[in-house]
Write an enzyme that holds these catalytic residues in place. Structure first.
Site, mmCIF file in Angstrom:
data_model
loop_
_atom_site.group_PDB
_atom_site.id
_atom_site.type_symbol
_atom_site.label_atom_id
_atom_site.label_comp_id
_atom_site.label_asym_id
_atom_site.label_seq_id
_atom_site.Cartn_x
_atom_site.Cartn_y
_atom_site.Cartn_z
ATOM 1 N N ALA A 160 0.861 -1.180 0.000
ATOM 2 C CA ALA A 160 0.000 0.000 0.000
ATOM 3 C C ALA A 160 0.901 1.235 0.000
ATOM 4 C CB ALA A 160 -0.886 -0.011 1.241
ATOM 5 N N GLY A 199 0.707 -5.131 0.785
ATOM 6 C CA GLY A 199 -0.437 -5.196 -0.128
ATOM 7 C C GLY A 199 -0.088 -5.825 -1.464
ATOM 8 N N GLU A 232 -0.442 -9.412 -0.881
ATOM 9 C CA GLU A 232 -1.876 -9.683 -0.690
ATOM 10 C C GLU A 232 -2.620 -9.655 -2.028
ATOM 11 O OE1 GLU A 232 -1.919 -6.543 2.265
ATOM 12 O OE2 GLU A 232 -2.732 -7.932 3.738
ATOM 13 N N GLU A 281 4.430 -5.212 7.238
ATOM 14 C CA GLU A 281 3.662 -4.121 7.845
ATOM 15 C C GLU A 281 4.074 -3.835 9.278
ATOM 16 O OE1 GLU A 281 2.401 -6.531 5.954
ATOM 17 O OE2 GLU A 281 0.880 -5.716 4.591
HETATM 18 N N1 CAA Z 1 4.639 3.209 -0.477
HETATM 19 C C1 CAA Z 1 5.066 4.370 -1.003
HETATM 20 N N2 CAA Z 1 6.240 4.517 -1.640
HETATM 21 C C2 CAA Z 1 7.022 3.434 -1.723
HETATM 22 C C3 CAA Z 1 6.655 2.186 -1.198
HETATM 23 C C4 CAA Z 1 5.386 2.092 -0.549
HETATM 24 N N3 CAA Z 1 4.923 0.926 -0.045
HETATM 25 N N4 CAA Z 1 7.646 1.289 -1.429
HETATM 26 C C5 CAA Z 1 8.606 1.967 -2.105
HETATM 27 N N5 CAA Z 1 8.228 3.254 -2.284
HETATM 28 C C6 CAA Z 1 8.976 4.329 -2.940
HETATM 29 C C7 CAA Z 1 10.111 4.821 -2.069
HETATM 30 O O1 CAA Z 1 9.626 5.750 -1.125
HETATM 31 C C8 CAA Z 1 11.028 5.434 -3.106
HETATM 32 O O2 CAA Z 1 10.515 6.675 -3.490
HETATM 33 P P1 CAA Z 1 11.479 7.996 -3.441
HETATM 34 O O3 CAA Z 1 12.545 7.707 -4.458
HETATM 35 O O4 CAA Z 1 10.549 9.097 -3.851
HETATM 36 O O5 CAA Z 1 12.014 8.085 -2.072
HETATM 37 C C9 CAA Z 1 10.852 4.500 -4.300
HETATM 38 O O6 CAA Z 1 9.611 3.817 -4.111
HETATM 39 C C10 CAA Z 1 11.944 3.449 -4.399
HETATM 40 O O7 CAA Z 1 11.993 2.761 -3.153
HETATM 41 P P2 CAA Z 1 13.354 2.552 -2.324
HETATM 42 O O8 CAA Z 1 14.298 3.693 -2.563
HETATM 43 O O9 CAA Z 1 12.980 2.259 -0.916
HETATM 44 O O10 CAA Z 1 13.921 1.251 -3.052
HETATM 45 P P3 CAA Z 1 14.882 0.127 -2.442
HETATM 46 O O11 CAA Z 1 15.299 -0.723 -3.587
HETATM 47 O O12 CAA Z 1 15.949 0.746 -1.598
HETATM 48 O O13 CAA Z 1 13.956 -0.735 -1.428
HETATM 49 C C11 CAA Z 1 11.940 -1.915 -0.800
HETATM 50 C C12 CAA Z 1 12.890 -1.485 -1.952
HETATM 51 C C13 CAA Z 1 12.671 -2.903 0.116
HETATM 52 C C14 CAA Z 1 10.756 -2.588 -1.446
HETATM 53 C C15 CAA Z 1 11.529 -0.656 0.015
HETATM 54 O O14 CAA Z 1 11.053 0.322 -0.910
HETATM 55 C C16 CAA Z 1 10.441 -0.918 1.014
HETATM 56 O O15 CAA Z 1 10.714 -1.458 2.083
HETATM 57 N N6 CAA Z 1 9.178 -0.504 0.709
HETATM 58 C C17 CAA Z 1 8.077 -0.584 1.648
HETATM 59 C C18 CAA Z 1 7.601 -2.017 1.827
HETATM 60 C C19 CAA Z 1 6.463 -2.070 2.834
HETATM 61 O O16 CAA Z 1 6.620 -1.764 4.008
HETATM 62 N N7 CAA Z 1 5.281 -2.466 2.358
HETATM 63 C C20 CAA Z 1 4.100 -2.580 3.197
HETATM 64 C C21 CAA Z 1 3.234 -1.356 3.056
HETATM 65 S S1 CAA Z 1 1.874 -1.338 4.166
HETATM 66 C C22 CAA Z 1 0.704 -2.301 3.448
HETATM 67 O O17 CAA Z 1 0.858 -2.819 2.357
HETATM 68 C C23 CAA Z 1 -0.560 -2.464 4.251
HETATM 69 C C24 CAA Z 1 -1.486 -3.485 3.711
HETATM 70 O O18 CAA Z 1 -1.545 -4.590 4.169
HETATM 71 C C25 CAA Z 1 -2.394 -3.138 2.633
#
Ligand code: CAA
Length: 258
Positions: A65, A109, A112, A132
Site C-alpha cells: 500500500a 499489499g 496480498e 507491515e
Molecule cells: N509506499 C510508497 N512509496 C514506496 C513504497 C510504498 N509501499 N515502497 C517503495 N516506495 C517508494 C520509495 O519511497 C522510493 O521513493 P522515493 O525515491 O521518492 O524516495 C521508491 O519507491 C523506491 O523505493 P526505495 O528507494 O525504498 O527502493 P529500495 O530498492 O531501496 O527498497 C523496498 C525497496 C525494500 C521494497 C523498500 O522500498 C520498502 O521497504 N518498501 C516498503 C515495503 C512495505 O513496508 N510495504 C508494506 C506497506 S503497508 C501495506 O501494504 C498495508 C497493507 O496490508 C495493505
C-alpha cells in the site's frame, strides 16, 4: 477509460494487466486500486476476455500500500472509507481465472494482491513479505488470513511477526507459488498458462474456480456438496456435451461458452 497507473495488453482472450507506477515500485495508491477495480469490472463484463494475468515490473510486482498516501490518515478516514475492502477486494471477487506473474518485490499489499489471484507464477527474483509490522501496522488486505491458509501457521507467523522476506524458492517450497521460472520467461509462462485456460469453456472454468475457492470457506462436507451441485450443473451446459463428444470422437472440442 484511460489508466494512469495500469497498462492493458490483449493476447487473444487473455488480458495482461501491468501495474505501472515504477517511480514508487508500484505502491498501491488509492488511484491505482480504483483503476484496477474499474478495469476488472470492464474485463469481467467482456465476453472477449477469458482470463487475466496481473504483473508488475522486473524490480517490483508491488511494494505494498502507498505509505506516503496513508501515513497521516485518521482512524475515522480509514474506517468510513472502508480502506482496503472498497476497491482492493475487487480482484478477490473477480469471477474469471486470474494469474499473478510476480518478479521482484511483492510486499505487504503487493503480496496480498498476488494472493487474491487464483495462482501465482514467480520469477526466480521474486521476494514475498508482509513487512507491515516494521512500519507499525498489520496486513490489511487479507495477509494474515490468506497467507496463513496458503503456507500454514508457522511460516505465516514468522513472516507477519518478523517482517522478513521470503525468496522465490522458499515460496515455491511452501506452496505460496505454483511455478517458479527464470525471470526472462515469466510473462511468456504466465501468458501460456492463461492461454491454456482460455481454450477451455469460460463458464466451466468459472465454476471450477468458484468450487476451489469454496474449499477456503467451508467445512469439507459442505464443500463437497457445493462441488457436487456445480458438477451436476455442468451437465446443463452445451460445452459439457461438446467436450465429452469431442473426446469420444477423438477431436479437439469446440467450446462455445454456453
Ligand atoms: N509506499 C510508497 N512509496 C514506496 C513504497 C510504498 N509501499 N515502497 C517503495 N516506495 C517508494 C520509495 O519511497 C522510493 O521513493 P522515493 O525515491 O521518492 O524516495 C521508491 O519507491 C523506491 O523505493 P526505495 O528507494 O525504498 O527502493 P529500495 O530498492 O531501496 O527498497 C523496498 C525497496 C525494500 C521494497 C523498500 O522500498 C520498502 O521497504 N518498501 C516498503 C515495503 C512495505 O513496508 N510495504 C508494506 C506497506 S503497508 C501495506 O501494504 C498495508 C497493507 O496490508 C495493505
Amino acid at each position: 477509460m484511460n489508466y494512469e497507473n495500469l497498462l492493458l495488453d490483449m493476447h487473444g482472450k487473455v488480458a495482461l494487466i501491468t501495474l505501472n507506477r515504477p517511480q514508487a515500485l508500484n505502491a498501491l495508491s488509492p488511484q491505482l486500486t480504483a483503476e484496477l477495480s474499474a478495469l476488472l469490472d470492464a474485463l469481467e463484463a467482456d465476453d472477449g476476455v477469458a482470463a487475466v494475468v496481473l504483473t508488475g515490473s522486473e524490480k517490483a510486482f508491488a511494494a505494498g500500500a502507498d505509505i506516503k498516501a496513508m501515513k497521516d490518515w485518521s482512524y475515522m478516514e480509514v474506517y468510513k472509507s472502508d480502506f482496503i475492502t472498497a476497491s482492493w477486494e475487487r480482484l478477490a471477487s473477480f469471477r474469471k481465472p486470474s494469474i499473478a506473474a510476480v518478479a521482484g518485490y511483492a510486499l505487504g499489499g503487493g503480496c496480498e494482491l498476488a494472493m487474491m489471484c487464483d495462482f501465482i507464477i514467480a520469477a526466480d527474483s521474486a521476494k514475498f513479505g508482509q513487512p507491515e509490522i516494521t512500519i507499525g501496522t498489520i496486513p490489511g488486505a487479507g495477509g494474515t488470513q490468506r497467507l496463513t491458509r496458503f503456507i500454514g501457521k508457522a511460516k505465516a507467523m514468522d513472516m507477519v511477526l518478523t517482517g522478513r522476506l521470503m525468496d522465490a524458492q522458499e515460496a515455491e517450497r511452501c506452496g505460496l507459488v505454483s511455478r517458479l521460472v527464470p525471470a526472462d520467461k515469466l510473462i511468456d509462462e504466465a501468458l501460456a498458462a492463461a492461454g491454456k485456460i482460455a481454450q477451455m469453456s469460460a463458464p466451466i472454468a468459472m465454476m471450477a474456480k468458484e468450487s476451489v475457492n469454496r474449499a477456503f470457506e467451508t467445512p469439507l462436507a459442505e464443500g463437497i456438496r457445493f462441488e457436487r451441485r456445480l458438477f451436476h450443473a455442468t451437465f446443463a451446459t452445451e460445452d459439457q456435451k461438446e467436450g465429452m463428444a469431442a473426446f469420444v470422437e477423438k477431436r479437439r472440442p469446440d467450446f462455445k461458452d454456453r
